[in-house]
Scaffold this active site. Structure first.
Site, mmCIF file in Angstrom:
data_model
loop_
_atom_site.group_PDB
_atom_site.id
_atom_site.type_symbol
_atom_site.label_atom_id
_atom_site.label_comp_id
_atom_site.label_asym_id
_atom_site.label_seq_id
_atom_site.Cartn_x
_atom_site.Cartn_y
_atom_site.Cartn_z
ATOM 1 N N ASP A 114 0.856 -1.184 0.000
ATOM 2 C CA ASP A 114 0.000 0.000 0.000
ATOM 3 C C ASP A 114 0.895 1.239 0.000
ATOM 4 O O ASP A 114 1.734 1.400 0.892
ATOM 5 C CB ASP A 114 -0.887 -0.043 1.256
ATOM 6 C CG ASP A 114 -1.985 0.991 1.222
ATOM 7 O OD1 ASP A 114 -2.149 1.680 0.193
ATOM 8 O OD2 ASP A 114 -2.685 1.118 2.252
ATOM 9 N N ASP A 164 -3.483 2.614 -5.529
ATOM 10 C CA ASP A 164 -2.287 2.624 -4.679
ATOM 11 C C ASP A 164 -2.112 1.373 -3.835
ATOM 12 O O ASP A 164 -1.336 1.382 -2.902
ATOM 13 C CB ASP A 164 -2.292 3.867 -3.787
ATOM 14 C CG ASP A 164 -3.319 3.779 -2.671
ATOM 15 O OD1 ASP A 164 -4.339 3.086 -2.858
ATOM 16 O OD2 ASP A 164 -3.089 4.386 -1.630
ATOM 17 N N GLU A 165 -2.829 0.289 -4.156
ATOM 18 C CA GLU A 165 -2.572 -0.928 -3.387
ATOM 19 C C GLU A 165 -2.749 -2.171 -4.237
ATOM 20 O O GLU A 165 -3.424 -2.144 -5.270
ATOM 21 C CB GLU A 165 -3.450 -0.995 -2.139
ATOM 22 C CG GLU A 165 -4.924 -0.808 -2.378
ATOM 23 C CD GLU A 165 -5.721 -0.898 -1.071
ATOM 24 O OE1 GLU A 165 -5.583 -1.897 -0.353
ATOM 25 O OE2 GLU A 165 -6.488 0.034 -0.799
HETATM 26 MG MG LIG Z 1 -2.407 4.006 0.416
#
Ligand SMILES: [Mg+2]
Length: 354
Positions: free
Chosen positions: A9, A103-104
């Protein structure tokens, strides 16, 4: 100990992208948020979080808590671009990846010889190439990996078994676990259950009576940090789009059309790169009063040609004729699956003909 998968993440992702291109803001509280009266915080830098600023808080509340914060308007095109770079680096290192949002991602580590050092190298590589920091959780299943990646943000690197997770988070509120939301935690609270440790001690029958034969056992297994280690990699892309939020709302038609053309250039480059074509062309317009509309048109043949997409997108924009200044403009192409089926059909027919 089986380290089946990792959850990676990126830390304060939108804020980190902004800090990378505005290094003079490093060390300052930075908030990425829109500018309207109902604007919310999309990301806050860790310096702003110290003041109690968090994602999804209204920008007004954030500024009340942290009056010196630097507020930056979200630039989704930039976040998408950095996200694509990061995901490409991940895919260079790891064969099976399930991306979640910008974003992950979950990463399958099951055939790696030394998963820990592989993940250390990957995180270093992401930072070297993009300047983005990431937190990593490694564990036997998705639940443990996800909670572990969150446990020591930013720059976290946490490896845990399910037993270690049970021990470490015994006193944590039940909502620490994704899947236990506000409503469920309220109902658990009525049973006197506040922490994951307490949830584990409840008789499974009591949970089934209270939450039903389906949800009861799920709660029991969440409290045990048990769960699936599956990774879904065959996500079929069905659309691709680009959008941008302007620093200053745009009221002029020609200026909007230029912005639209430059979005199409970006979009068709991405489509071409993966040899994707779609038949449905779509625009999205958000006005300064947050009215958001989409308009789309489906054409006869799947395309990724910038001139064709521009023609249709411009026509859609002209037909809509925004009556107020525009704060966000987007363009997308959808209907890939159809296009791929059509290509397959053509291929099949070609083979028959040969
Ligand atoms: Mg994040």
């Amino acid at each position: 100990m089986e380290l089946a998968l990792a959850h990676l993440d990126l830390d304060a992702f939108f804020a980190s992208v902004e800090l990378k291109r505005r290094p003079e803001l490093r060390g300052l509280p930075v908030i990425v948020a829109g500018s309207g009266p109902r604007a919310v915080v999309t990301t806050a830098s860790y310096e702003a979080r110290v003041f109690g600023v968090g994602s999804a808080m209204s920008a007004a509340e954030a500024l009340r808590r942290c009056p010196d914060a630097v507020v930056i308007a979200p630039d989704s095109a930039a976040y998408r671009e950095t996200s694509a770079q990061v995901m490409a680096i991940i895919r260079d290192h790891i064969a099976r990846v399930e991306q979640l949002g910008l974003d992950e991602a979950f990463l399958d580590l099951s055939d790696l010889h030394s998963p820990r050092s592989a993940m250390r190298r990957l995180v270093a590589e992401i930072f070297a190439q993009t300047g983005m920091r990431a937190s990593v959780g490694i564990g036997p299943n998705r639940l443990v990996a996800k909670v572990a990646s969150d446990a020591e943000k930013p720059n976290g690197f946490v490896v845990m078994t399910a037993q270690q997770a049970r021990d470490r988070f015994a006193d944590s509120p039940v909502t620490l676990v994704p899947g236990i939301g506000g409503k469920t935690s309220e109902r658990l609270g009525l049973m006197g259950i506040e922490t994951l440790g307490q949830l584990r001690e409840v008789e499974p029958e009591a949970l089934s009576i209270r939450f039903g034969p389906r949800q009861g056992p799920i709660l029991a297994s969440l409290a045990m940090f048990e769960g699936s280690a599956d990774i879904t990699t065959d996500r079929i892309a069905v659309s691709e789009s680009r959008e941008t939020t302007f620093d200053v709302d745009i009221a002029s038609g020609p200026a909007l059309e230029m912005e639209l053309a430059s979005l199409v250039t970006e979009l068709s480059a991405a489509l071409n790169k993966h040899d994707r074509r779609g038949r449905t062309i779509r625009i999205k317009v958000r006005l300064d009063d947050w009215t958001t509309i989409t308009r789309s048109r489906t054409i006869d043949a799947a395309t990724n040609d910038p001139a064709t997409i521009t023609d249709v997108a411009l026509q859609l924009l002209r037909d809509y004729r925004p009556q107020r200044p525009v704060r966000l403009l987007g363009v997308g192409v959808a209907g890939f699956a159809d296009a791929e089926r059509q290509q397959q059909l053509e291929l099949d027919l070609g083979e028959v003909a040969a």
